[in-house]
Design an enzyme around this catalytic site. Sequence first.
Site, short mmCIF file in Angstrom:
data_model
loop_
_atom_site.label_atom_id
_atom_site.label_comp_id
_atom_site.label_asym_id
_atom_site.label_seq_id
_atom_site.Cartn_x
_atom_site.Cartn_y
_atom_site.Cartn_z
N LYS A 122 -10.81 0.61 -10.65
CA LYS A 122 -10.15 0.10 -11.87
C LYS A 122 -10.89 0.56 -13.13
O LYS A 122 -10.25 0.85 -14.14
CB LYS A 122 -10.07 -1.43 -11.84
CG LYS A 122 -9.04 -1.91 -10.83
CD LYS A 122 -8.64 -3.35 -11.06
CE LYS A 122 -7.61 -3.77 -10.03
NZ LYS A 122 -7.31 -5.21 -10.10
N LYS A 207 -0.50 2.09 -2.22
CA LYS A 207 0.00 0.78 -1.84
C LYS A 207 1.15 0.32 -2.73
O LYS A 207 1.17 0.62 -3.92
CB LYS A 207 -1.18 -0.20 -1.95
CG LYS A 207 -0.90 -1.62 -1.56
CD LYS A 207 -2.20 -2.42 -1.50
CE LYS A 207 -2.08 -3.72 -2.27
NZ LYS A 207 -3.21 -4.62 -2.06
N LYS A 210 1.91 -4.82 -7.04
CA LYS A 210 2.73 -5.58 -7.98
C LYS A 210 2.26 -5.46 -9.42
O LYS A 210 2.99 -5.78 -10.34
CB LYS A 210 2.75 -7.06 -7.59
CG LYS A 210 1.38 -7.76 -7.67
CD LYS A 210 1.54 -9.21 -7.26
CE LYS A 210 0.26 -9.96 -6.99
NZ LYS A 210 -0.90 -9.25 -6.44
#
Length: 341
Positions: A122, A207, A210
Site C-alpha cells: 500500500k 484479487k 472491494k
Amino acid sequence: MLGSRALGAAGPRVFSGVQPTGHLTLGNYLGAMRRWVEVDQRRGDALFCVVDLHALTVEHDPGRVRRLTRQAATLLLAAGLEPERCTVFVQSHVDEHARLSYLMECTASDGEMRRMVQYKEKVAQRAARGESVRLSLLTYPALMAADILAYGTQEVPVGADQAQHVELTRDLAVRFNQRYGETFVVPRATHPKVAERVMDLQEPTSKMGKSGQERKTGVVYVLDEAEVVRKKVMRAVTDGGSDVAYEPEERPGVANLLNVLAACTEGDPRELAGAYGSYGSLKKDTADAVVEVLRPVRERHAALAADAGYVDSVLRDGAERARAMARPRVDAAYRAVGLLA
Ligand code: TRP
C-alpha cells in the site's frame, strides 16, 4: 432479550472481521462470509466484527464509512449469521479494541510492522501517486492483534492474504505472555478451502477487492442486481485458446470462472472444465450460478434494511456482549504491564 442465552460454550472461540472500505463483493461472500455462516458460527463461540476503525487507515469519507459499516453489518445478518448463535458487532462500539491496541503497539517493534507485505504494497501504491500514508496504516496490525487477543480467540478464519497479520498476532501474544505473564491465548488462522481467492473478472491475476471509490466492472458486489451480475460475468476476460481447461497459471481468467462456478455449485473446478466446450457456455452457467447464490442474500438484505430498529438492537446487544467478554482480559493486560491498580 438476545443476550440472555449462553453462546456455544463447547466450541473454540472464533473471531473474524470485515472492513467497511467498500461494498462487499462476491469474493468476500464466497471466500469468507459463507463459511462463517455455514461452519464457524455453528462449531464455536464466534464473534464477527465490522472493523470500522480499520477503515480510517486510508483516506475516508465519514458518511461513507458510516453507511458501509451499517451495510456490512446488515449483510452479515442477511448472509445468515444468527444473533442467537454468535456475536455480530461493530468494532468502534467496543472501546477495548483501541484500548488494547496501544498495549500491542508497546509490544511490537517498528521493524516487524514495516515488514508487513500489505503495508509495503500500500505504501508503494500511494508513493507512486504522490500521496502520503497515515500512521495508522503502519500500526494497523497492532489493532488487528488487539481485535483478536481481547477475546481469547483460538481460531481466526481469514483469507490467505491475512495469514501474515495473524502470524504477527501470535508473536505478539507469545511475547506479551513471556514478558508480563500468561494473559493471552495464542490464536491460529484457519483458511477456507473453496474459492480462497476470487479474482477480479477483468484482471484475473489480482484479487476481487472491494476497496476504492469507483465501482469496478471486474468486481461483482453482493448487492448487484441480477442483470448487472450477468453482464459482469459475461464480459469477464478469458484467455487465449478456446477449449475450456483448468490451468490457473496459464489461463487465470478461465480458472477463475471455473473456481467461482465450483464454489457456487459445490463442484470441482477441474471436473467442471471437462463439462464445457466453449467459454460462452461456461460464462452463462457461471453467471446463473452467481445470481442464484446471491439472490437470497440480496432479498434478506432488503428486508433487514427496511427494519432499522432490528439491526440496531442486534448491534447494540452484540457490542454489549463483546464488551463483557473483552473487558476482563484487557484489564488484566493493563495490570500486567504496570497500569491500573
Ligand atoms: N485485516 C482484515 C482484512 O483486511 C480485517 C480484520 C481486522 C480482521 N481485524 C481482524 C480479520 C481480526 C480477522 C480478525 O480482511
